[in-house]
Scaffold this motif. Structure first.
Motif: not given
Length: 197
Positions: A18-43
């Motif tokens: 979790x110390x990787x900045x990009x992973x924290x950005x990805x992590x923050x995308x799915x704290x409230x609602x689940x998403x696919x990898x493509x949805x996260x990538x698009x966002x």
């Protein structure tokens, strides 16, 4: 399986993941609602294969899980979600915390940038003012500085998160005339000599 409010980081492998900045950005995308990898990538404007790699790394150390799988044109779409919304680090890992400091700062930058992008993309009527009374406006726009001690701040933070959980529990997409509201907040200690806004 549903996520709880707190996510305890209890191993060095989890902390490192979790110390990787990009992973924290990805992590923050799915704290409230689940998403696919493509949805996260698009966002985040990141290639889906790169997102999937980091999702696998986070899943490997049990920081996220696959909440559901849906078929789209015969292809399984995996929806990822975090086990919790608030990261809490086990005290035994404190000697390694310096590895995470810059990632946390990067996460704050990411949240603020995302808020800016949401404001730019919001429809015009999001900022229409129905009256001169601020409490009648369907939006929140607040920033402040307060002088309190850390225990007081932590006590207030718990109450604030309880309010956010209350708001999340109100969500009902089956209602008529439902709108989507974006809420973003950051809070951290600043230098006392920086003055007012």
């Amino acid at each position: 399986m549903s996520s709880t409010n707190l996510l305890l980081i209890k191993s060095y492998d989890q902390l490192k993941a979790i110390s990787d900045p990009l992973r924290i950005r990805i992590f923050s995308q799915i704290t409230q609602h689940s998403k696919t990898g493509k949805q996260i990538g698009d966002s985040l404007n990141i290639p889906a294969p790169k997102v999937h790699y980091h999702l696998k790394e986070l899943e490997k150390v049990k920081l996220i899980f696959i909440e559901k799988t849906e078929l789209l044109n015969g292809i399984a779409q995996k929806f990822y979600k975090t086990y919790g919304t608030d990261i809490v680090i086990d005290q035994k890992l404190f000697p390694h915390l310096n590895e995470m400091n810059e990632s946390i700062r990067s996460s704050i930058y990411s949240i603020l940038l995302n808020a800016k992008n949401e404001a730019i993309a919001a429809p015009e009527d999001s900022f229409s003012i129905p009256s001169g009374e601020y409490m009648d406006w369907p939006l929140i726009s607040i920033q402040t500085k307060v002088n309190i001690n850390r225990p007081q701040f932590m006590q207030w933070k718990k109450k604030y998160h309880n309010l956010l959980n209350e708001l999340a529990n109100m969500e009902n997409t089956d209602q008529e005339d439902v709108s989507t509201f974006y809420i973003s907040s950051v809070g951290f200690e600043v230098k006392k000599d920086r003055g007012e806004f």
